[in-house]
Structure formats: C-alpha cells, structure tokens
Design a protein around this motif. Sequence first.
Motif, PDB file in Angstrom:
ATOM      1  N   LEU A  20       0.818  -1.215   0.000  1.00 37.78           N
ATOM      2  CA  LEU A  20       0.000   0.000   0.000  1.00 37.78           C
ATOM      3  C   LEU A  20       0.846   1.256   0.000  1.00 37.78           C
ATOM      4  CD1 LEU A  20      -2.861  -0.745   2.513  1.00 37.78           C
ATOM      5  CD2 LEU A  20      -3.084  -0.240   0.108  1.00 37.78           C
ATOM      6  N   GLN A  21       0.355   2.265  -0.685  1.00 34.79           N
ATOM      7  CA  GLN A  21       0.951   3.594  -0.632  1.00 34.79           C
ATOM      8  C   GLN A  21       0.221   4.376   0.451  1.00 34.79           C
ATOM      9  OE1 GLN A  21       0.394   5.131  -4.546  1.00 34.79           O
ATOM     10  NE2 GLN A  21       1.952   3.816  -5.448  1.00 34.79           N
ATOM     11  N   TRP A  22       0.961   5.035   1.319  1.00 41.44           N
ATOM     12  CA  TRP A  22       0.381   5.726   2.463  1.00 41.44           C
ATOM     13  C   TRP A  22      -0.445   6.945   2.088  1.00 41.44           C
ATOM     14  CZ3 TRP A  22      -0.149   3.746   7.066  1.00 41.44           C
ATOM     15  CH2 TRP A  22       0.655   2.670   7.405  1.00 41.44           C
ATOM     16  N   ASP A  23      -0.286   7.452   0.884  1.00 43.23           N
ATOM     17  CA  ASP A  23      -1.036   8.649   0.512  1.00 43.23           C
ATOM     18  C   ASP A  23      -2.414   8.333  -0.071  1.00 43.23           C
ATOM     19  OD1 ASP A  23      -0.048   7.536  -1.816  1.00 43.23           O
ATOM     20  OD2 ASP A  23       0.592   9.434  -2.674  1.00 43.23           O
ATOM     21  N   ARG A  24      -2.829   7.092  -0.007  1.00 40.21           N
ATOM     22  CA  ARG A  24      -4.148   6.717  -0.518  1.00 40.21           C
ATOM     23  C   ARG A  24      -5.232   7.279   0.392  1.00 40.21           C
ATOM     24  NH1 ARG A  24      -4.184   1.746  -4.083  1.00 40.21           N
ATOM     25  NH2 ARG A  24      -6.419   1.946  -3.817  1.00 40.21           N
ATOM     26  N   ALA A  25      -6.114   8.076  -0.160  1.00 41.56           N
ATOM     27  CA  ALA A  25      -7.223   8.642   0.617  1.00 41.56           C
ATOM     28  C   ALA A  25      -8.112   7.536   1.169  1.00 41.56           C
ATOM     29  CB  ALA A  25      -8.033   9.594  -0.256  1.00 41.56           C
ATOM     30  N   GLU A  26      -8.212   6.445   0.427  1.00 39.78           N
ATOM     31  CA  GLU A  26      -9.065   5.334   0.846  1.00 39.78           C
ATOM     32  C   GLU A  26      -8.602   4.741   2.176  1.00 39.78           C
ATOM     33  OE1 GLU A  26      -9.201   5.982  -3.415  1.00 39.78           O
ATOM     34  OE2 GLU A  26      -7.511   5.362  -2.188  1.00 39.78           O
ATOM     35  N   LEU A  27      -7.302   4.732   2.407  1.00 39.96           N
ATOM     36  CA  LEU A  27      -6.787   4.191   3.664  1.00 39.96           C
ATOM     37  C   LEU A  27      -7.280   5.033   4.841  1.00 39.96           C
ATOM     38  CD1 LEU A  27      -5.102   2.015   4.994  1.00 39.96           C
ATOM     39  CD2 LEU A  27      -3.089   3.442   4.642  1.00 39.96           C
ATOM     40  N   GLY A  28      -7.303   6.346   4.671  1.00 39.58           N
ATOM     41  CA  GLY A  28      -7.827   7.227   5.712  1.00 39.58           C
ATOM     42  C   GLY A  28      -9.292   6.946   6.009  1.00 39.58           C
ATOM     43  N   THR A  29     -10.064   6.709   4.973  1.00 46.19           N
ATOM     44  CA  THR A  29     -11.483   6.389   5.152  1.00 46.19           C
ATOM     45  C   THR A  29     -11.648   5.084   5.917  1.00 46.19           C
ATOM     46  OG1 THR A  29     -12.062   7.543   3.115  1.00 46.19           O
ATOM     47  CG2 THR A  29     -13.653   5.929   3.935  1.00 46.19           C
ATOM     48  N   LEU A  30     -10.851   4.082   5.576  1.00 47.50           N
ATOM     49  CA  LEU A  30     -10.944   2.790   6.262  1.00 47.50           C
ATOM     50  C   LEU A  30     -10.515   2.897   7.719  1.00 47.50           C
ATOM     51  CD1 LEU A  30      -9.566   0.489   3.429  1.00 47.50           C
ATOM     52  CD2 LEU A  30     -11.959   0.852   4.084  1.00 47.50           C
ATOM     53  N   LEU A  31      -9.530   3.746   7.997  1.00 42.65           N
ATOM     54  CA  LEU A  31      -9.127   3.987   9.386  1.00 42.65           C
ATOM     55  C   LEU A  31     -10.261   4.665  10.156  1.00 42.65           C
ATOM     56  CD1 LEU A  31      -5.474   5.192   8.782  1.00 42.65           C
ATOM     57  CD2 LEU A  31      -6.133   3.206  10.150  1.00 42.65           C
ATOM     58  N   GLU A  32     -10.897   5.669   9.542  1.00 44.52           N
ATOM     59  CA  GLU A  32     -12.016   6.373  10.178  1.00 44.52           C
ATOM     60  C   GLU A  32     -13.181   5.442  10.468  1.00 44.52           C
ATOM     61  OE1 GLU A  32     -13.197   9.677   7.776  1.00 44.52           O
ATOM     62  OE2 GLU A  32     -11.237  10.660   7.958  1.00 44.52           O
ATOM     63  N   ARG A  33     -13.429   4.523   9.569  1.00 43.19           N
ATOM     64  CA  ARG A  33     -14.540   3.568   9.741  1.00 43.19           C
ATOM     65  C   ARG A  33     -14.142   2.381  10.611  1.00 43.19           C
ATOM     66  NH1 ARG A  33     -17.760   3.377   4.005  1.00 43.19           N
ATOM     67  NH2 ARG A  33     -18.067   5.621   3.862  1.00 43.19           N
ATOM     68  N   GLN A  34     -12.913   2.384  11.095  1.00 45.39           N
ATOM     69  CA  GLN A  34     -12.364   1.357  11.979  1.00 45.39           C
ATOM     70  C   GLN A  34     -12.395  -0.041  11.356  1.00 45.39           C
ATOM     71  OE1 GLN A  34     -14.368   1.912  15.746  1.00 45.39           O
ATOM     72  NE2 GLN A  34     -13.209   3.772  16.163  1.00 45.39           N
TER      73      GLN A  34
END
Length: 65
Positions: A20-34
């Motif tokens: 994974l690339q850390w700058d993926r916006a999708e990763l932030g969304t998945l973190l927010e949704r736990q």
Amino acid sequence: MLSPREFATLLLVKDAPDQLQWDRAELGTLLERQLVKLEELASENKRPQLTAAGDSFLQAIARTH
C-alpha cells in the motif's frame, strides 16, 4: 457502503499490506470507519492491518458471493 476503491484497498490491507501507498485517501477512510488499524512495528514503522470489523465485513461479502 464502501466505494470500489475503498473495497480494493481493504483487500490490499488483508492480502498485501506492505504494497500500500500511504497517501491513498481510501486508507484514511478505512481507518475512520475502523475497518483497519495501524500496527506498530519494531522498526518504528507502521503497517495497516484489518480490525475485527474489517475482517467481518470481508467475510460477510464472501458469503453473499
């Protein structure tokens, strides 16, 4: 509901978290949704991994297909 890109990112976390690339916006969304969390590694790096909720989500999808 997850977007197709968020779903693909969730699968990457499950199957290939080091890809994974850390700058993926999708990763932030998945973190927010736990659905994913960041695992602390000995090298002070972090690696995404599925939470119980993320694993349950993928299992539920697998049962419907």
